[in-house]
Design a protein around this motif. Structure first.
Motif, short mmCIF file in Angstrom:
data_model
loop_
_atom_site.label_atom_id
_atom_site.label_comp_id
_atom_site.label_asym_id
_atom_site.label_seq_id
_atom_site.Cartn_x
_atom_site.Cartn_y
_atom_site.Cartn_z
N LEU A 18 65.24 59.77 14.39
CA LEU A 18 63.87 59.41 14.73
C LEU A 18 62.90 60.59 14.60
O LEU A 18 61.70 60.43 14.78
CB LEU A 18 63.80 58.85 16.17
N GLY A 19 63.43 61.78 14.30
CA GLY A 19 62.59 62.96 14.18
C GLY A 19 62.18 63.55 15.51
O GLY A 19 61.17 64.25 15.62
N VAL A 20 62.97 63.30 16.55
CA VAL A 20 62.68 63.81 17.89
C VAL A 20 63.20 65.24 18.00
O VAL A 20 64.38 65.49 17.74
CB VAL A 20 63.35 62.92 18.97
N ASN A 52 56.45 57.13 22.63
CA ASN A 52 55.18 56.84 23.31
C ASN A 52 54.03 57.60 22.65
O ASN A 52 52.94 57.06 22.47
CB ASN A 52 55.26 57.16 24.80
N ALA A 53 54.27 58.86 22.30
CA ALA A 53 53.23 59.66 21.63
C ALA A 53 52.93 59.09 20.26
O ALA A 53 51.76 59.01 19.84
CB ALA A 53 53.69 61.12 21.51
N SER A 63 75.76 59.23 18.80
CA SER A 63 75.29 59.88 20.03
C SER A 63 73.78 59.80 20.15
O SER A 63 73.06 59.56 19.17
CB SER A 63 75.71 61.35 20.03
N TRP A 64 73.29 60.03 21.37
CA TRP A 64 71.85 60.08 21.61
C TRP A 64 71.21 61.18 20.78
O TRP A 64 70.12 61.01 20.26
CB TRP A 64 71.55 60.28 23.10
N GLN A 92 67.37 60.87 26.03
CA GLN A 92 66.69 59.59 26.23
C GLN A 92 65.23 59.81 26.61
O GLN A 92 64.33 59.15 26.07
CB GLN A 92 67.40 58.78 27.31
N GLU A 93 64.99 60.73 27.52
CA GLU A 93 63.61 61.02 27.93
C GLU A 93 62.79 61.57 26.78
O GLU A 93 61.62 61.22 26.61
CB GLU A 93 63.60 62.00 29.11
N SER A 94 63.40 62.41 25.95
CA SER A 94 62.70 62.96 24.78
C SER A 94 62.36 61.87 23.78
O SER A 94 61.28 61.86 23.19
CB SER A 94 63.55 64.04 24.11
N ILE A 95 63.30 60.95 23.55
CA ILE A 95 63.06 59.85 22.63
C ILE A 95 61.91 58.98 23.13
O ILE A 95 60.99 58.63 22.37
CB ILE A 95 64.34 59.01 22.41
#
Length: 85
Positions: free
Chosen positions: A40-42, A67-68, A32-33, A59-62
């Motif tokens: 990924l540590g998100v 990006n950060a 799952s997402w 998805q937006e959080s990833i």
């Protein structure tokens, strides 16, 4: 563009390609997402007005997290270059 800038761009593109491939393979394997984000540590996204966190929210959080991370790495690379005599 100097050689350091070109290396950073091509290295970033390679990282993006590897991440894209890993996410695609994980989704195909039924992961799952939310599980991908955890690997990924998100941190979990904040639920919107609907109360439930959706795949789109993950998805937006990833994307925001990656990006950060890329911005931090670029800033570190630029700092190292500016420290050179």
């Amino acid at each position: 563009m100097d050689s350091d800038s070109q290396a950073a761009v091509s290295g970033g593109n390679l990282t993006d390609d590897l991440l894209t491939r890993a996410v695609t393979e994980s989704l195909a394997a039924g992961i799952s997402w939310a599980q991908i984000a955890a690997q990924l540590g998100v941190p979990p996204p904040v639920a919107r007005g609907h109360g439930a966190v959706t795949d789109h929210d993950w998805q937006e959080s990833i994307v925001a997290h990656e990006n950060a991370r890329a911005a931090r790495l670029n800033k570190q690379a630029l700092s190292r270059r500016s420290e050179k005599p």
